[in-house]
Design an enzyme around this catalytic site. Sequence first.
Site, PDB file in Angstrom:
ATOM      1  N   TYR A 154      57.343  36.496 -80.005  1.00  0.00           N
ATOM      2  CA  TYR A 154      57.476  35.969 -78.641  1.00  0.00           C
ATOM      3  C   TYR A 154      56.382  36.508 -77.724  1.00  0.00           C
ATOM      4  O   TYR A 154      55.681  35.748 -77.046  1.00  0.00           O
ATOM      5  CB  TYR A 154      58.857  36.331 -78.097  1.00  0.00           C
ATOM      6  CG  TYR A 154      59.055  36.024 -76.633  1.00  0.00           C
ATOM      7  CD1 TYR A 154      58.866  34.735 -76.142  1.00  0.00           C
ATOM      8  CD2 TYR A 154      59.456  37.025 -75.741  1.00  0.00           C
ATOM      9  CE1 TYR A 154      59.049  34.462 -74.796  1.00  0.00           C
ATOM     10  CE2 TYR A 154      59.647  36.755 -74.399  1.00  0.00           C
ATOM     11  CZ  TYR A 154      59.441  35.468 -73.935  1.00  0.00           C
ATOM     12  OH  TYR A 154      59.620  35.196 -72.608  1.00  0.00           O
TER      13      TYR A 154
HETATM   14  P1  NAP Z   1      66.454  28.829 -70.736  1.00  0.00           P
HETATM   15  O1  NAP Z   1      67.549  29.019 -69.751  1.00  0.00           O
HETATM   16  O2  NAP Z   1      66.732  29.093 -72.179  1.00  0.00           O
HETATM   17  O3  NAP Z   1      65.826  27.384 -70.588  1.00  0.00           O
HETATM   18  C1  NAP Z   1      64.798  26.979 -71.439  1.00  0.00           C
HETATM   19  C2  NAP Z   1      64.300  25.635 -71.000  1.00  0.00           C
HETATM   20  O4  NAP Z   1      63.304  25.195 -71.959  1.00  0.00           O
HETATM   21  C3  NAP Z   1      65.398  24.615 -70.970  1.00  0.00           C
HETATM   22  O5  NAP Z   1      65.218  23.767 -69.857  1.00  0.00           O
HETATM   23  C4  NAP Z   1      65.178  23.858 -72.260  1.00  0.00           C
HETATM   24  O6  NAP Z   1      65.574  22.519 -72.064  1.00  0.00           O
HETATM   25  C5  NAP Z   1      63.668  23.915 -72.439  1.00  0.00           C
HETATM   26  N1  NAP Z   1      63.321  23.763 -73.853  1.00  0.00           N
HETATM   27  C6  NAP Z   1      63.637  24.610 -74.871  1.00  0.00           C
HETATM   28  N2  NAP Z   1      63.170  24.120 -76.027  1.00  0.00           N
HETATM   29  C7  NAP Z   1      62.539  22.946 -75.737  1.00  0.00           C
HETATM   30  C8  NAP Z   1      61.872  21.964 -76.515  1.00  0.00           C
HETATM   31  N3  NAP Z   1      61.724  22.085 -77.841  1.00  0.00           N
HETATM   32  N4  NAP Z   1      61.353  20.878 -75.888  1.00  0.00           N
HETATM   33  C9  NAP Z   1      61.482  20.743 -74.549  1.00  0.00           C
HETATM   34  N5  NAP Z   1      62.106  21.631 -73.750  1.00  0.00           N
HETATM   35  C10 NAP Z   1      62.638  22.722 -74.345  1.00  0.00           C
HETATM   36  O7  NAP Z   1      65.171  29.727 -70.394  1.00  0.00           O
HETATM   37  P2  NAP Z   1      64.833  30.710 -69.190  1.00  0.00           P
HETATM   38  O8  NAP Z   1      65.503  32.001 -69.468  1.00  0.00           O
HETATM   39  O9  NAP Z   1      65.018  30.021 -67.900  1.00  0.00           O
HETATM   40  O10 NAP Z   1      63.270  30.933 -69.471  1.00  0.00           O
HETATM   41  C11 NAP Z   1      62.293  30.035 -68.968  1.00  0.00           C
HETATM   42  C12 NAP Z   1      60.912  30.591 -69.271  1.00  0.00           C
HETATM   43  O11 NAP Z   1      60.805  31.903 -68.735  1.00  0.00           O
HETATM   44  C13 NAP Z   1      60.602  30.707 -70.763  1.00  0.00           C
HETATM   45  O12 NAP Z   1      59.261  30.348 -70.988  1.00  0.00           O
HETATM   46  C14 NAP Z   1      60.804  32.178 -71.042  1.00  0.00           C
HETATM   47  O13 NAP Z   1      60.032  32.636 -72.123  1.00  0.00           O
HETATM   48  C15 NAP Z   1      60.364  32.789 -69.727  1.00  0.00           C
HETATM   49  N6  NAP Z   1      60.950  34.101 -69.469  1.00  0.00           N
HETATM   50  C16 NAP Z   1      62.298  34.255 -69.358  1.00  0.00           C
HETATM   51  C17 NAP Z   1      62.832  35.509 -69.126  1.00  0.00           C
HETATM   52  C18 NAP Z   1      64.321  35.732 -69.001  1.00  0.00           C
HETATM   53  O14 NAP Z   1      64.750  36.912 -69.023  1.00  0.00           O
HETATM   54  N7  NAP Z   1      65.129  34.692 -68.824  1.00  0.00           N
HETATM   55  C19 NAP Z   1      61.989  36.621 -69.007  1.00  0.00           C
HETATM   56  C20 NAP Z   1      60.624  36.430 -69.133  1.00  0.00           C
HETATM   57  C21 NAP Z   1      60.109  35.165 -69.348  1.00  0.00           C
HETATM   58  P3  NAP Z   1      66.575  21.723 -73.042  1.00  0.00           P
HETATM   59  O15 NAP Z   1      67.576  22.707 -73.563  1.00  0.00           O
HETATM   60  O16 NAP Z   1      67.119  20.657 -72.163  1.00  0.00           O
HETATM   61  O17 NAP Z   1      65.668  21.210 -74.084  1.00  0.00           O
END
Ligand code: NAP
Length: 246
Positions: A154
């Site tokens: 990741y």
């Molecule tokens: P999340 O709640 O898991 O949401 C992920 C999003 O990505 C969903 O809208 C999902 O939509 C979409 N997605 C996943 N696989 C996909 C695919 N194959 N095609 C199209 N869309 C896809 O994630 P989050 O925690 O908000 O994280 C968002 C971003 O922030 C990510 O890039 C993550 O690496 C980064 N981030 C998160 C954290 C954290 O602690 N949450 C920390 C650092 C960085 P569908 O399910 O509708 O496809």
Amino acid sequence: MELQGMAALVTGGTSGIGRAAAVALAQRGARVVISGRDAGRGDEVVREIRAAGGEADFLAVDLRDEASARALAGRARELVGEVDILVNNAGVYPFGPTEQTTGQDFDAVYSLNVKAPFFLVAELAPDMAKRGRGAIINVTTMVAEFGAAGMALYGSSKAALVLLTKSWAAEYGPSGVRVNAVSPGPTRTSGTSGMGDDLDQLAAQAPAGRPGSAEEIAEAIAFLATDRASFVHGAVLPVDGGRVAV
Ligand code: NAP
């Protein structure tokens, strides 16, 4: 309403940080297109934004390769004309030991976290450059900045996105397109809801001592999308409670 007249594409806008970013951009007047795979969650976000007087549409796209990224860019352009703001937010973050990672896992993470942003930018940045304006915000992570056991796959995928942020700032910045990244720390979202205490433990190591909210990350994304960040190019803005600073 500082984004009035602008159109934004937010990938992964059906959940968590992407959803909060879509709401924040719409509140500032942008017409927002969100993408994801889950039409139910997509429609819910669209309804929420429209109910608040904003403009939003959902595009169902499984971002898995170059073709799907180019197709999403094309469909977004058909809907809104020109895309002024691109938020590369969709991402997956499976954690685990390197020796237990399969080639399939590797390809899935790099396809969504690196390849999709790469070809979305390839499709959309040249048009922004032609118009002489645009903002691209990549969502990376604090674990792209330091080594963390179990996060090799990741973290390395997001480290690629960090370097792409700077490369694209060099490539498209002279034409008026600002490319920046927001680097979140542990954030409460649907995606991290299964992590339980692990999220709090990770967050406890930072000065803020707690996980962030999706809205706190979205605030930084919205800032980078506006002219208030007019002199900010190629920056990676940590929004991590201070974790990478100490
Ligand atoms: P999340 O709640 O898991 O949401 C992920 C999003 O990505 C969903 O809208 C999902 O939509 C979409 N997605 C996943 N696989 C996909 C695919 N194959 N095609 C199209 N869309 C896809 O994630 P989050 O925690 O908000 O994280 C968002 C971003 O922030 C990510 O890039 C993550 O690496 C980064 N981030 C998160 C954290 C954290 O602690 N949450 C920390 C650092 C960085 P569908 O399910 O509708 O496809």
